[in-house]
Every structure is written in C-alpha cells, then in structure tokens.
Design a protein around this motif. Structure first.
Motif, PDB file in Angstrom:
ATOM      1  N   GLU A  71       0.827  -1.210   0.000  1.00 36.76           N
ATOM      2  CA  GLU A  71       0.000   0.000   0.000  1.00 36.76           C
ATOM      3  C   GLU A  71       0.860   1.259   0.000  1.00 36.76           C
ATOM      4  O   GLU A  71       0.622   2.204  -0.761  1.00 36.76           O
ATOM      5  N   ASP A  72       1.880   1.268   0.851  1.00 34.16           N
ATOM      6  CA  ASP A  72       2.765   2.435   0.927  1.00 34.16           C
ATOM      7  C   ASP A  72       3.556   2.605  -0.367  1.00 34.16           C
ATOM      8  O   ASP A  72       3.776   3.733  -0.829  1.00 34.16           O
ATOM      9  N   LEU A  73       3.961   1.472  -0.955  1.00 35.49           N
ATOM     10  CA  LEU A  73       4.718   1.535  -2.203  1.00 35.49           C
ATOM     11  C   LEU A  73       3.847   2.082  -3.332  1.00 35.49           C
ATOM     12  O   LEU A  73       4.315   2.853  -4.179  1.00 35.49           O
ATOM     13  N   SER A  74       2.571   1.680  -3.333  1.00 34.94           N
ATOM     14  CA  SER A  74       1.650   2.176  -4.352  1.00 34.94           C
ATOM     15  C   SER A  74       1.494   3.693  -4.260  1.00 34.94           C
ATOM     16  O   SER A  74       1.466   4.393  -5.279  1.00 34.94           O
ATOM     17  N   ILE A  75       1.421   4.200  -3.027  1.00 34.20           N
ATOM     18  CA  ILE A  75       1.341   5.650  -2.830  1.00 34.20           C
ATOM     19  C   ILE A  75       2.627   6.318  -3.303  1.00 34.20           C
ATOM     20  O   ILE A  75       2.605   7.351  -3.986  1.00 34.20           O
ATOM     21  N   ALA A  76       3.765   5.712  -2.942  1.00 34.85           N
ATOM     22  CA  ALA A  76       5.068   6.264  -3.345  1.00 34.85           C
ATOM     23  C   ALA A  76       5.194   6.310  -4.863  1.00 34.85           C
ATOM     24  O   ALA A  76       5.778   7.252  -5.419  1.00 34.85           O
ATOM     25  N   ASN A  77       4.656   5.306  -5.534  1.00 30.04           N
ATOM     26  CA  ASN A  77       4.725   5.264  -6.998  1.00 30.04           C
ATOM     27  C   ASN A  77       4.036   6.471  -7.637  1.00 30.04           C
ATOM     28  O   ASN A  77       4.488   6.990  -8.655  1.00 30.04           O
ATOM     29  N   THR A  78       2.939   6.909  -7.014  1.00 33.14           N
ATOM     30  CA  THR A  78       2.215   8.064  -7.577  1.00 33.14           C
ATOM     31  C   THR A  78       3.052   9.335  -7.485  1.00 33.14           C
ATOM     32  O   THR A  78       2.923  10.236  -8.316  1.00 33.14           O
ATOM     33  N   TYR A  79       3.918   9.396  -6.486  1.00 32.26           N
ATOM     34  CA  TYR A  79       4.824  10.535  -6.368  1.00 32.26           C
ATOM     35  C   TYR A  79       6.037  10.358  -7.292  1.00 32.26           C
ATOM     36  O   TYR A  79       6.504  11.310  -7.919  1.00 32.26           O
ATOM     37  N   ALA A  80       6.540   9.132  -7.360  1.00 30.62           N
ATOM     38  CA  ALA A  80       7.742   8.869  -8.158  1.00 30.62           C
ATOM     39  C   ALA A  80       7.512   9.178  -9.625  1.00 30.62           C
ATOM     40  O   ALA A  80       8.413   9.686 -10.308  1.00 30.62           O
ATOM     41  N   VAL A  81       6.332   8.873 -10.140  1.00 38.07           N
ATOM     42  CA  VAL A  81       6.056   9.093 -11.558  1.00 38.07           C
ATOM     43  C   VAL A  81       6.129  10.575 -11.914  1.00 38.07           C
ATOM     44  O   VAL A  81       6.387  10.949 -13.058  1.00 38.07           O
ATOM     45  N   ASN A  82       5.951  11.425 -10.899  1.00 39.06           N
ATOM     46  CA  ASN A  82       6.038  12.874 -11.122  1.00 39.06           C
ATOM     47  C   ASN A  82       7.364  13.461 -10.658  1.00 39.06           C
ATOM     48  O   ASN A  82       7.552  14.679 -10.680  1.00 39.06           O
ATOM     49  N   GLY A  83       8.260  12.596 -10.191  1.00 39.78           N
ATOM     50  CA  GLY A  83       9.561  13.080  -9.744  1.00 39.78           C
ATOM     51  C   GLY A  83       9.524  13.773  -8.395  1.00 39.78           C
ATOM     52  O   GLY A  83      10.421  14.551  -8.059  1.00 39.78           O
ATOM     53  N   ASP A  84       8.517  13.486  -7.593  1.00 42.53           N
ATOM     54  CA  ASP A  84       8.341  14.135  -6.302  1.00 42.53           C
ATOM     55  C   ASP A  84       9.072  13.350  -5.216  1.00 42.53           C
ATOM     56  O   ASP A  84       8.521  12.445  -4.591  1.00 42.53           O
ATOM     57  N   VAL A  85      10.319  13.714  -4.976  1.00 42.15           N
ATOM     58  CA  VAL A  85      11.146  13.006  -4.002  1.00 42.15           C
ATOM     59  C   VAL A  85      10.591  13.155  -2.590  1.00 42.15           C
ATOM     60  O   VAL A  85      10.564  12.190  -1.814  1.00 42.15           O
ATOM     61  N   VAL A  86      10.143  14.345  -2.244  1.00 42.38           N
ATOM     62  CA  VAL A  86       9.600  14.590  -0.911  1.00 42.38           C
ATOM     63  C   VAL A  86       8.380  13.695  -0.659  1.00 42.38           C
ATOM     64  O   VAL A  86       8.225  13.115   0.421  1.00 42.38           O
ATOM     65  N   GLY A  87       7.522  13.557  -1.670  1.00 43.56           N
ATOM     66  CA  GLY A  87       6.349  12.695  -1.544  1.00 43.56           C
ATOM     67  C   GLY A  87       6.735  11.240  -1.343  1.00 43.56           C
ATOM     68  O   GLY A  87       6.134  10.535  -0.518  1.00 43.56           O
ATOM     69  N   VAL A  88       7.737  10.782  -2.099  1.00 43.35           N
ATOM     70  CA  VAL A  88       8.215   9.402  -1.965  1.00 43.35           C
ATOM     71  C   VAL A  88       8.787   9.190  -0.570  1.00 43.35           C
ATOM     72  O   VAL A  88       8.507   8.183   0.094  1.00 43.35           O
ATOM     73  N   GLN A  89       9.593  10.159  -0.105  1.00 41.49           N
ATOM     74  CA  GLN A  89      10.177  10.066   1.233  1.00 41.49           C
ATOM     75  C   GLN A  89       9.106   9.962   2.308  1.00 41.49           C
ATOM     76  O   GLN A  89       9.202   9.150   3.236  1.00 41.49           O
ATOM     77  N   LYS A  90       8.096  10.794   2.177  1.00 41.45           N
ATOM     78  CA  LYS A  90       7.024  10.808   3.162  1.00 41.45           C
ATOM     79  C   LYS A  90       6.276   9.478   3.170  1.00 41.45           C
ATOM     80  O   LYS A  90       5.967   8.924   4.230  1.00 41.45           O
ATOM     81  N   ALA A  91       5.988   8.944   1.981  1.00 37.84           N
ATOM     82  CA  ALA A  91       5.235   7.684   1.878  1.00 37.84           C
ATOM     83  C   ALA A  91       6.018   6.497   2.428  1.00 37.84           C
ATOM     84  O   ALA A  91       5.436   5.552   2.975  1.00 37.84           O
ATOM     85  N   LEU A  92       7.358   6.548   2.305  1.00 47.04           N
ATOM     86  CA  LEU A  92       8.198   5.409   2.680  1.00 47.04           C
ATOM     87  C   LEU A  92       9.112   5.706   3.864  1.00 47.04           C
ATOM     88  O   LEU A  92      10.084   4.984   4.098  1.00 47.04           O
TER      89      LEU A  92
END
Length: 709
Positions: free
Chosen positions: A593-614
């Motif tokens: 679930e957390d990885l799926s959320i991180a993927n939505t940030y990663a596809v846009n290059g949002d490092v902060v979003g990925v960090q927060k999700a993981l």
C-alpha cells in the motif's frame, strides 16, 4: 475423457484466464480478440478487438491483469510490447527497448506492472498506471521464453534459451542464485506450493525445484512430446501438460510420478490451458480455435454406485479410464477395504484356513492386478507349514532361510516371535559377556543362530568387542549421544540391542516434539529438543537449519511485539516462510500500500512525496534495494521532465552524472540518455566514460531533493 462443454472461436486460442469472482472465463485468440464468456453457458458477456495478429505464439505473447483493467501484448511485428487499459481501450505504454524481437509478456498478480521479455535476454518492468519503466530484472544471455509469478506475487522467475532460470524476490528486489540443471533451452515455468517451481525445456525434460534452497527435488519421467502449455490444479495436487501433438499428460505434484501420459488426446496442438478450481474443470484451448472443458473427476458418481454394490472390477475399470479417480475418498475406501481384507486373509493362511482366505479374497479375483497378488499369496503360503514346523522344532537356520525366500513370512506372528527371541537372547548374551564366568553360557545361548548369515556377523562382533558394549552403555547413561552414535556407526552389532531401539525411538520422539513446538511457536521448547538432535546424524542437518530459522523467527515475533518493523522486515527477507504468516502478510500488504502511494509521487519526480510515503522503511536494510529502485525511478522522472520542458543542457547533463554516481548504469538511464541525445544533439556527454556507482550500494543518506542540483 469426455468433453463436458466446448466452444469455437475460429482462431488459435492464446490465453485462457478464469475469474471466479464473477464466474467468467477470458479467451484471447491469435488476432487479439478479447472475449469474456460466462463460465457456465460459454455465452459472450463482454469483450473487444485489439486487432493485433500473432503468428508466433509458442511463448506467452498476451497477458491480462487479475483486476481485468490491463492487457499486455506483443506487437504484430514483435518489435515492441504494449500495455492497454482494457476499460478505456487506450494505450498506456509501449516498450521498444529490446535489441531484437519481444518474446513474451506478463502482468503481476497484484496488477502493479507489466513485464516484457525479449530476444536480448532482458526483462523490463513497466508501471501499469503511468506506463513508465520501473526496473529491470537480471538479464539472461539469450531469449526469454517464459515469465512466471508466485501466487502471492513475492517472486518472479524468468526462463531462457540460455538453459537457466532466474528467480527474483520482488519483496526485497534481490535475485536468488540461478537455477541450472537443464541441458536444453527452458520453455515453460510455473510456481506451485509456496516454494516450488516446475520447468520444462525444449527436449521435454521437466524439473521440480525448491526455490529457497535452489535444489532439484525431482525430474519428471515420461514426457516425449513438445510441451506447449501447462497448468496446475486448484488444490496444487496435479500438473497438466499440453503438447504439440494434442496430448494432455498429468503428474502427481506430491510424488512427482506420472499419473497418465495420455490422459486426453485432442486432434489439434494445445495452445492454452486453465483450471477452474471450484468445479475441478480442466480448460483447454487449441490451435484450431476450440475451447474445451473436462471434469478431472469424471466417473466419480459411478464409483459410488459400484462401491455400494461391491463391483470392484467395475471400479478398477473406471479408474483405468480416469486414473485421477484414484485420488478420491471413494477409491481410498476401496483401497482400505482391499488392504484390510488382504491382512485378514493372511491371518487365515497363518492358521491354515485356506478356504476362509479364498472366500474373503474372492470378491477381488476379477481384477487382474489384484488376482495376480492373490495367486502369488497362495503360492507363497504353500510352504508356510514347513516354515512353522522348522521354527517350532528349533531349526532356526532353515526357518530363516525359508523366510528369506518368501519375505511375506516376515510379516507373520511366528517370524516376529523368532525375532523377539533373537533380540532377547542377544541382549542377554551381551550382558553375560561382561562377566568372565558366564562367557561360555553366552556363547551357548547363541549357538542356535550360528548358521544364520545375517546373525553370525553380529555374534562374532559381540564375542570380540564386549568392551564396546560397556562404553556404549556408559555413554547412554551419561546422555552422551554423540559418543553412543559414533560407537553404533563403528560397531553395527550394537544396532541389534534393545538400547539401540530405545535410542532411535527417543530421537524420533524428539524430532516430532520439536516440529510440534515450532508449529506452536514455542521456540524455547523446540531449541531444547533440537540441541539434542544435532548429535544424531539422521537429524543433524535438519536440526541445524531449524535452529537457524528459529533464531530468525524469534527476532521476527519480538520485532512484531515491540513494533520494531526493521527487525520484522529483515527477518521476513531472511526467512521467506514468515511472509506466509498472518503477521507477515499484514506487513507485506502495508508495504504494498505504501509503495503504491510512493509510486504516484515517483512518476512525477516528487522526491519529498516518496520520502514521506516510505519514511518508516528508511532504516530497514532489507528494503534498501526496493527503496533504491523507487528513488531511481523518481529521479528518472525528474530527468524526463527536464528534457520534456527543454531545460538547460548542462543542468540535465549534471543530473545524468549525479544519477550515475548514485545508482550506476541502469537500463532506465540508458533509455533516457538516448532520448536526451535526440533532443540535445550537440551534447559531448559520454556515459561510458563517466564514473559510476551501483544501485546495490544505495543508502537513504544519498537521497537528494533534485537529481539536477
């Protein structure tokens, strides 16, 4: 075997997929016409035409997601793989990264990514939502022929023309050792029973593997035709192979023995297979465009009727028509009845009542295989009165000789009494040998056994090694089992003593107690038993391995109890069995679930979003490769965005250099660099000359907000 229902779709059937939640069967033909059929009536419930003609389909050239949202397919010219949204019918992604043709495609069971395998030995993973390249699997040196996922989606395996299988842990994003045992290109692979894999090569050789130990468990015998497809039954008891000559072969997945190498014969090559586990229906798709259903337990109702009327010959004939019926409860009842009747007949023959034995066995005489056993039984027992007379008159050498000629006598009460007397006499003689005054008495007591070859060697050792027995008894009294077992190994006569029997019974008891304790997660009790079992050669390896697993499991459950998810996840990575526990599945679902959320940030290059999700996983060593993969993808998205928005060339070049210094050269950066050169043709950047790290060296401390800075 009779076809219970069928349907023609006119074109070769390439894929069959059963969806139990709405009782539909997906059928895809060689023109990529998608049909969802009602599984009962075979009427069309839904579908559409993708219009891609597949001329070559010995590999899996189409795939469909478990949620029915995505279609993966190879293009008609086999130059690229494509991913479509099956609901909107729109193209999500096309991948043309392979050097050569695309050979096969797959979609993981959790509907996260499409895998594309090619003639270049590479396997690319594309995110199904964004259509972007996520990661690549370890490469082979030749064509990828098949891709298979484990049922829980934790593992993926790739089979290649290079005769090797690559197994990859998707949970930790790490590879296992390659499986190497085939002598020909591997064409088909399937996971089953949690940690096993079956593979079939071009020479029709099939191997069963344990993916955790990477050891060969068995080699299936009797396959003499090219295997085009295979499917495993819903209960994972059977594997069915479909061949180019139209044969269906079936094997037992517990014994690995062939049940039938000509279970079904069809006039056309078999191109697709599926199994309806709810109805136990084998579903077959053929090259001439037919969809056919078979009930693997055909004839079961007849078996019930025949059992009620005790028509055992008819039961045998029915199981010869459909050998899978031998795996039913009804056949077990018949087998148990036969075994019990046979034992009763033996007892009757022991008492000399041949007529009674004949009367009991008469109901089975019309079954050829049973009749042969019955005839042999009566022939063997013809000499039994002679055996009894010799035993009772003390002519032991002659009695044992006759028992060796007719091994069935060793199951009788008379023979068991002889053996009991021998062990008693041998144990008594052993004790008397410790006293010089009773040595001769000991020798005299064993005199009747002197002419029996299998006893003589023990008697000779007894008379020459009496001190060994003393040491043996001392080691047992001190519970020094290591010494006791060494003495037994060096002096086989000790295995005839009652102390040896007690010791083996003790070790068996310890083993069963240890397994029971492990299953109950009573690790302290299990350790107590296993520490003793380590001294027993038979259990040494298993005990050491189990102790190691217990250490990991203790760390796992302690991590769960103390909310130390780092220890819990690391333990799961070290012991795959923990992934199947209730706690392990909960952790894995949370990660997904957390990885799926991180993927939505990663596809846009949002490092902060990925960090927060993981964020909760940053200190977990076993997750570093997975985290590295998602951050790598995130930075690739940043670089893609910078190219698409025509940012300064030197800024993008710096980003490429930064990427290489963190992750090393990957297929993703190679792909992006080709795009970069097309857009910035005057660049002097040369990837080959730049310093590179490795993605395996990545750590969370390397995270930067922008790869371009």
């Amino acid at each position: 075997m009779e076809v219970i229902k069928s349907k023609s779709v006119s074109k070769p059937v390439l894929l069959l997929k059963f969806y139990p939640e709405d009782n539909t069967i997906l059928v895809i033909d060689s023109e990529t016409t998608i049909r969802f059929l009602d599984n009962d009536t075979l009427s069309v419930a839904d579908g559409f035409k993708a219009g891609i003609l597949h001329k070559n389909y010995r590999t899996n050239v189409v795939a469909f997601s478990q949620d029915k949202y995505y279609l993966a397919t190879i293009s008609a010219d086999e130059k690229e793989s494509r991913l479509y949204n099956a609901k909107s019918k729109k193209l999500v992604a096309k991948l043309d990264r392979h050097h050569g043709e695309v050979s096969c495609v797959a979609i993981d069971p959790l509907n996260r990514f499409m895998l594309s395998g090619g003639d270049d030995g590479k396997v690319f993973a594309v995110d199904v939502k964004s259509g972007k390249l996520m990661f690549t699997l370890p490469s082979h040196v030749d064509t990828i022929n098949d891709i298979s996922f484990s049922k829980n989606a934790n593992w993926v395996a790739t089979a290649s023309y290079d005769r090797k299988i690559s197994v990859y842990n998707i949970v930790t994003m790490t590879p296992k050792d390659r499986l190497k045992a085939h002598g020909a290109p591997i064409m088909k692979i399937r996971f089953f029973q949690k940690n096993k894999l079956i593979s079939v090569d071009k020479d029709s050789k099939a191997i069963i593997w344990n993916i955790h130990s990477t050891k060969v468990l068995a080699r299936l015998q009797g396959i003499h035709d090219e295997v085009r497809q295979m499917v495993i039954s819903g209960d994972e008891k059977f594997v069915f192979f479909g061949t180019s000559l139209g044969y269906i072969l079936v094997y037992d997945l517990n014994t690995y023995e062939a049940i039938s190498t000509r279970y079904i014969k069809i006039a056309s090559p078999i191109t697709a297979m599926e199994f309806d586990g709810e109805k136990n229906h084998l579903i077959i798709g053929t090259e001439d465009g037919f969809l056919m259903y078979y009930d693997i337990y055909e004839g079961l109702d007849k078996l019930k009727e025949f059992l009620q009327t005790k028509q055992f010959e008819a039961i045998q004939q029915e199981t010869e028509k459909n050998p899978i019926l031998k795996y039913t409860n009804i056949y077990d009842l018949v087998s148990n009845l036969w075994e019990k009747t046979l034992e009763k007949a033996k007892l009757a023959l022991e008492t000399g009542d041949k007529n009674k034995a004949e009367l009991m066995l008469n109901q089975f005489k019309d079954i050829p295989s049973k009749n042969k056993l019955i005839q042999k039984l009566f022939q063997d027992y013809a000499q039994y009165p002679k055996f009894v007379a010799m035993a009772k008159s003390g002519k032991l050498a002659l009695a044992y000789s006759l028992a060796n000629s007719y091994p069935i006598y060793k199951e009788t009460k008379i023979y068991k009494a002889l053996e009991k007397n021998w062990k008693t006499a041998f144990a008594s003689a052993q004790k008397m040998m410790l006293n010089p005054k009773t040595v001769q008495i000991a020798k005299d007591s064993l005199m009747p056994y002197r002419g029996i070859s299998e006893k003589t060697k023990f008697i000779q050792e007894l008379f020459t090694k009496s001190s060994v027995y003393t040491r043996f008894r001392e080691s047992l009294s001190k519970k020094d089992f290591k010494i006791a077992l060494q003495l037994i190994k060096q002096n086989p006569f000790l295995s005839e003593l009652p102390e040896y029997t007690s010791l083996m019974t003790f070790s068996d008891s310890l083993y069963f107690k240890s397994r029971e304790a492990v299953e109950k997660n009573d690790f302290n009790e299990a350790i107590k038993y296993l520490s003793i079992l380590k001294d027993f050669e038979e259990f040494k390896e298993d005990a050491a391995q189990t102790l190691k697993e217990i250490e990991i499991k203790q760390k796992f459950y302690l991590g769960i109890k103390s909310n130390n998810i780092s220890d819990a996840y690391d333990s799961m990575a070290a012991c795959e069995e923990l992934q199947e526990t209730k706690e392990g599945r909960k952790l894995q679902n949370q990660w997904n679930e957390d990885l799926s959320i991180a993927n939505t940030y990663a596809v846009n290059g949002d490092v902060v979003g990925v960090q927060k999700a993981l964020s909760k996983y940053m200190g977990i060593g076993s997750k570093y490769m997975s985290l590295a993969t998602i951050f790598s993808w995130c930075y690739i998205s940043q670089l893609e965005n910078s190219i698409n928005t025509k940012q300064e060339q030197n800024k993008i070049e710096k980003g490429i250099k930064n990427y290489l210094s963190i992750f090393g050269e990957t297929d993703q950066i190679d792909n992006l660099f080709e795009t970069f050169k097309e857009e910035y043709s005057d660049t002097k950047l040369n990837i080959e000359l730049l310093p590179k790290s490795s993605i395996s060296m990545w750590r969370p401390t390397m995270i930067v907000k922008s790869i371009l800075e």
